[in-house]
Scaffold this motif. Structure first.
Motif, PDB file in Angstrom:
ATOM      1  N   ASP A  13      23.425   8.739  -9.196  1.00 41.43           N
ATOM      2  CA  ASP A  13      22.439   9.498  -9.970  1.00 41.43           C
ATOM      3  C   ASP A  13      21.455  10.209  -9.054  1.00 41.43           C
ATOM      4  O   ASP A  13      21.129  11.386  -9.241  1.00 41.43           O
ATOM      5  CB  ASP A  13      21.676   8.564 -10.911  1.00 41.43           C
ATOM      6  N   SER A  14      20.990   9.478  -8.051  1.00 42.19           N
ATOM      7  CA  SER A  14      19.991  10.045  -7.146  1.00 42.19           C
ATOM      8  C   SER A  14      20.577  11.137  -6.260  1.00 42.19           C
ATOM      9  O   SER A  14      19.857  12.027  -5.808  1.00 42.19           O
ATOM     10  CB  SER A  14      19.396   8.943  -6.267  1.00 42.19           C
ATOM     11  N   ALA A  15      21.887  11.075  -6.004  1.00 41.37           N
ATOM     12  CA  ALA A  15      22.515  12.035  -5.100  1.00 41.37           C
ATOM     13  C   ALA A  15      22.578  13.441  -5.687  1.00 41.37           C
ATOM     14  O   ALA A  15      22.885  14.399  -4.982  1.00 41.37           O
ATOM     15  CB  ALA A  15      23.926  11.570  -4.746  1.00 41.37           C
ATOM     16  N   LEU A  16      22.281  13.579  -6.979  1.00 40.21           N
ATOM     17  CA  LEU A  16      22.365  14.898  -7.608  1.00 40.21           C
ATOM     18  C   LEU A  16      21.303  15.856  -7.083  1.00 40.21           C
ATOM     19  O   LEU A  16      21.470  17.059  -7.148  1.00 40.21           O
ATOM     20  CB  LEU A  16      22.220  14.761  -9.133  1.00 40.21           C
ATOM     21  N   GLY A  17      20.212  15.316  -6.567  1.00 37.24           N
ATOM     22  CA  GLY A  17      19.190  16.236  -6.087  1.00 37.24           C
ATOM     23  C   GLY A  17      18.243  15.631  -5.079  1.00 37.24           C
ATOM     24  O   GLY A  17      17.033  15.772  -5.200  1.00 37.24           O
ATOM     25  N   PRO A  18      18.761  14.954  -4.039  1.00 37.85           N
ATOM     26  CA  PRO A  18      17.862  14.286  -3.093  1.00 37.85           C
ATOM     27  C   PRO A  18      16.996  15.250  -2.308  1.00 37.85           C
ATOM     28  O   PRO A  18      15.881  14.902  -1.926  1.00 37.85           O
ATOM     29  CB  PRO A  18      18.831  13.522  -2.168  1.00 37.85           C
ATOM     30  N   PRO A  38      13.892  -4.993  -3.004  1.00 38.59           N
ATOM     31  CA  PRO A  38      14.983  -5.236  -3.966  1.00 38.59           C
ATOM     32  C   PRO A  38      16.090  -4.214  -3.799  1.00 38.59           C
ATOM     33  O   PRO A  38      15.834  -3.026  -3.600  1.00 38.59           O
ATOM     34  CB  PRO A  38      14.293  -5.089  -5.334  1.00 38.59           C
ATOM     35  N   SER A  39      17.307  -4.674  -3.891  1.00 41.85           N
ATOM     36  CA  SER A  39      18.448  -3.795  -3.633  1.00 41.85           C
ATOM     37  C   SER A  39      18.533  -2.661  -4.635  1.00 41.85           C
ATOM     38  O   SER A  39      19.036  -1.583  -4.324  1.00 41.85           O
ATOM     39  CB  SER A  39      19.748  -4.599  -3.655  1.00 41.85           C
ATOM     40  N   ASN A  40      18.016  -2.852  -5.854  1.00 42.89           N
ATOM     41  CA  ASN A  40      18.123  -1.784  -6.843  1.00 42.89           C
ATOM     42  C   ASN A  40      17.031  -0.736  -6.690  1.00 42.89           C
ATOM     43  O   ASN A  40      16.881   0.142  -7.525  1.00 42.89           O
ATOM     44  CB  ASN A  40      18.088  -2.360  -8.270  1.00 42.89           C
ATOM     45  N   ARG A  41      16.237  -0.819  -5.595  1.00 40.71           N
ATOM     46  CA  ARG A  41      15.213   0.190  -5.378  1.00 40.71           C
ATOM     47  C   ARG A  41      15.429   0.961  -4.072  1.00 40.71           C
ATOM     48  O   ARG A  41      14.588   1.728  -3.653  1.00 40.71           O
ATOM     49  CB  ARG A  41      13.824  -0.468  -5.319  1.00 40.71           C
ATOM     50  N   HIS A  42      16.569   0.746  -3.434  1.00 40.60           N
ATOM     51  CA  HIS A  42      16.729   1.273  -2.084  1.00 40.60           C
ATOM     52  C   HIS A  42      16.834   2.790  -2.015  1.00 40.60           C
ATOM     53  O   HIS A  42      16.763   3.353  -0.937  1.00 40.60           O
ATOM     54  CB  HIS A  42      17.932   0.629  -1.402  1.00 40.60           C
ATOM     55  N   VAL A  43      17.012   3.477  -3.164  1.00 43.96           N
ATOM     56  CA  VAL A  43      17.164   4.927  -3.112  1.00 43.96           C
ATOM     57  C   VAL A  43      15.877   5.659  -3.516  1.00 43.96           C
ATOM     58  O   VAL A  43      15.864   6.884  -3.518  1.00 43.96           O
ATOM     59  CB  VAL A  43      18.322   5.386  -4.023  1.00 43.96           C
ATOM     60  N   GLN A  44      14.827   4.939  -3.893  1.00 44.68           N
ATOM     61  CA  GLN A  44      13.599   5.616  -4.287  1.00 44.68           C
ATOM     62  C   GLN A  44      13.009   6.363  -3.102  1.00 44.68           C
ATOM     63  O   GLN A  44      12.903   5.831  -2.004  1.00 44.68           O
ATOM     64  CB  GLN A  44      12.577   4.612  -4.830  1.00 44.68           C
ATOM     65  N   LYS A 104       9.917   7.326  -2.438  1.00 47.65           N
ATOM     66  CA  LYS A 104       8.680   6.783  -1.876  1.00 47.65           C
ATOM     67  C   LYS A 104       8.959   5.563  -1.002  1.00 47.65           C
ATOM     68  O   LYS A 104       8.331   5.368   0.045  1.00 47.65           O
ATOM     69  CB  LYS A 104       7.689   6.434  -2.988  1.00 47.65           C
ATOM     70  N   LEU A 105       9.926   4.742  -1.429  1.00 42.84           N
ATOM     71  CA  LEU A 105      10.289   3.562  -0.646  1.00 42.84           C
ATOM     72  C   LEU A 105      10.973   3.970   0.647  1.00 42.84           C
ATOM     73  O   LEU A 105      10.673   3.442   1.719  1.00 42.84           O
ATOM     74  CB  LEU A 105      11.185   2.650  -1.481  1.00 42.84           C
ATOM     75  N   ARG A 106      11.885   4.923   0.567  1.00 41.78           N
ATOM     76  CA  ARG A 106      12.565   5.392   1.762  1.00 41.78           C
ATOM     77  C   ARG A 106      11.583   5.987   2.756  1.00 41.78           C
ATOM     78  O   ARG A 106      11.687   5.784   3.964  1.00 41.78           O
ATOM     79  CB  ARG A 106      13.627   6.427   1.367  1.00 41.78           C
ATOM     80  N   ALA A 107      10.589   6.728   2.243  1.00 42.25           N
ATOM     81  CA  ALA A 107       9.589   7.340   3.117  1.00 42.25           C
ATOM     82  C   ALA A 107       8.807   6.272   3.877  1.00 42.25           C
ATOM     83  O   ALA A 107       8.594   6.379   5.091  1.00 42.25           O
ATOM     84  CB  ALA A 107       8.637   8.215   2.301  1.00 42.25           C
ATOM     85  N   PHE A 108       8.379   5.214   3.177  1.00 39.06           N
ATOM     86  CA  PHE A 108       7.603   4.162   3.845  1.00 39.06           C
ATOM     87  C   PHE A 108       8.475   3.371   4.806  1.00 39.06           C
ATOM     88  O   PHE A 108       8.031   3.011   5.904  1.00 39.06           O
ATOM     89  CB  PHE A 108       6.970   3.221   2.823  1.00 39.06           C
ATOM     90  N   LEU A 109       9.707   3.095   4.421  1.00 41.72           N
ATOM     91  CA  LEU A 109      10.601   2.344   5.295  1.00 41.72           C
ATOM     92  C   LEU A 109      10.851   3.104   6.591  1.00 41.72           C
ATOM     93  O   LEU A 109      10.771   2.535   7.685  1.00 41.72           O
ATOM     94  CB  LEU A 109      11.916   2.063   4.572  1.00 41.72           C
ATOM     95  N   ASP A 110      11.133   4.404   6.484  1.00 40.75           N
ATOM     96  CA  ASP A 110      11.349   5.212   7.686  1.00 40.75           C
ATOM     97  C   ASP A 110      10.095   5.253   8.548  1.00 40.75           C
ATOM     98  O   ASP A 110      10.165   5.196   9.788  1.00 40.75           O
ATOM     99  CB  ASP A 110      11.746   6.635   7.294  1.00 40.75           C
TER     100      ASP A 110
END
Length: 309
Positions: free
Chosen positions: A80-85, A273-279, A281-287
């Motif tokens: 779902d997220s890959a449609l417009g990352p 949580p594994s079901n949040r790994h594509v958000q 905002k989360l990816r930005a903070f993790l990076d």
């Protein structure tokens, strides 16, 4: 049966450990959660949970099914997220839990840079040395230091290795003598950091030999900065991350001992949580966290924290 909903309910029951918690998390009634699980078990013709009035546990079939379900649901969310990352900008409220001392030394001064980089993110950073329940308490991500990472449904990314030193003030050595072997610590006044995985037993390695030393002392405390303050005052000896005492060691305010022995190392992880790994905002903070701690591990100097915390 809405099969996709039933799979999502099953996953939450497993990862939160109870039907009631899953109901609260999904904003469903307990009866609706039980109905979804019952219909799923009927569809599969297997029992997924062993349930009594006091406890619940996965059956062997339930454990195997959960492993597959997690991958399927994560793949669907990622699709779902890959449609417009490229068009998705990090935004919204981001709730982060992080240990206080590590954050003050290595991360907090970089936070304004993160917020300037992502102006649509609002950050709620909770500095707390206790081990929070990421899912139950509603955090998007937590930073967590550990000698060993427990098995869980959380995804973990390594951020930093915290190397330790056994150190004390010179005046303490004058009064109590210098330990030559780790076993000598049994007779010393050891200041213990109570939130550590190794609070009561310190491990050392040297040329293939491993020594585990039970330690004790008159002062146990749940803050690494408080441990450092006690060492500076000449009250005892302790095992502490070098990050927190680097300046003291360089100036001679503290001295390290047992330098031929390698003490335990603590790894700092980012867990989420594994079901949040594509958000986004989360990816930005993790990076950002990987980048910030990476600079530190490559030899960059940590920010100097306030003296009184």
């Amino acid at each position: 049966m809405d099969r996709l909903r039933a799979l999502a309910v099953f996953r939450q029951v497993v990862e939160l450990g109870s039907f009631a918690k899953a109901a609260r998390h999904l904003r469903l009634s307990p009866a609706a959660v039980s109905k979804n699980i019952g219909e799923l078990e009927a569809h599969l013709a297997v029992r997924l949970f062993n349930r009594t009035t006091r406890r619940m546990s996965l059956t062997e079939a339930g454990r195997l099914y959960h492993e597959r379900v997690v991958r399927i649901l994560d793949d669907l969310e990622e699709a779902d997220s890959a449609l417009g990352p490229l068009q998705q900008r990090p935004s919204g409220l981001l709730r982060v839990s992080a240990p206080m001392t590590t954050t003050l030394f290595a991360l907090s001064r970089a936070i304004p840079e993160f917020l300037e980089r992502y102006p649509e993110i609002t950050l709620d950073l909770r500095m707390d040395d206790r081990r929070v329940d990421v899912v139950e308490e509603g955090f998007d991500i937590a930073l967590r230091g550990s000698d060993r990472l427990e098995n869980s449904s959380l995804i973990a990314r390594k951020l930093l290795t915290l190397r330790h030193a056994v150190c004390c003030a010179p005046v303490y050595l004058e009064q109590s003598g210098r330990p030559i072997h780790p076993q000598d610590l049994r007779s010393h006044n050891c200041v213990q950091f109570t939130l550590s995985d190794h609070a009561d037993e310190w491990s050392f390695h040297n040329n293939g030999e491993t020594v585990n030393v039970p330690v004790n002392g008159r002062y146990k405390v749940g803050s690494s900065l408080a441990v450092r303050d006690a060492l500076r005052a000449g009250f005892g000896i302790s095992l502490i991350p070098r990050l927190y005492v680097e300046e003291d060691l360089a100036t001679g305010r503290l001295v390290s001992v047992l330098d031929d022995w390698s003490p335990v190392e603590t790894t700092l992880y980012a867990v989420y949580p594994s079901n949040r790994h594509v958000q986004a905002k989360l990816r930005a903070f993790l990076d950002f966290a990987i980048e910030t701690f990476g600079r530190l591990e490559e030899g960059g100097k940590p920010a100097t924290p306030p003296q009184n915390c």
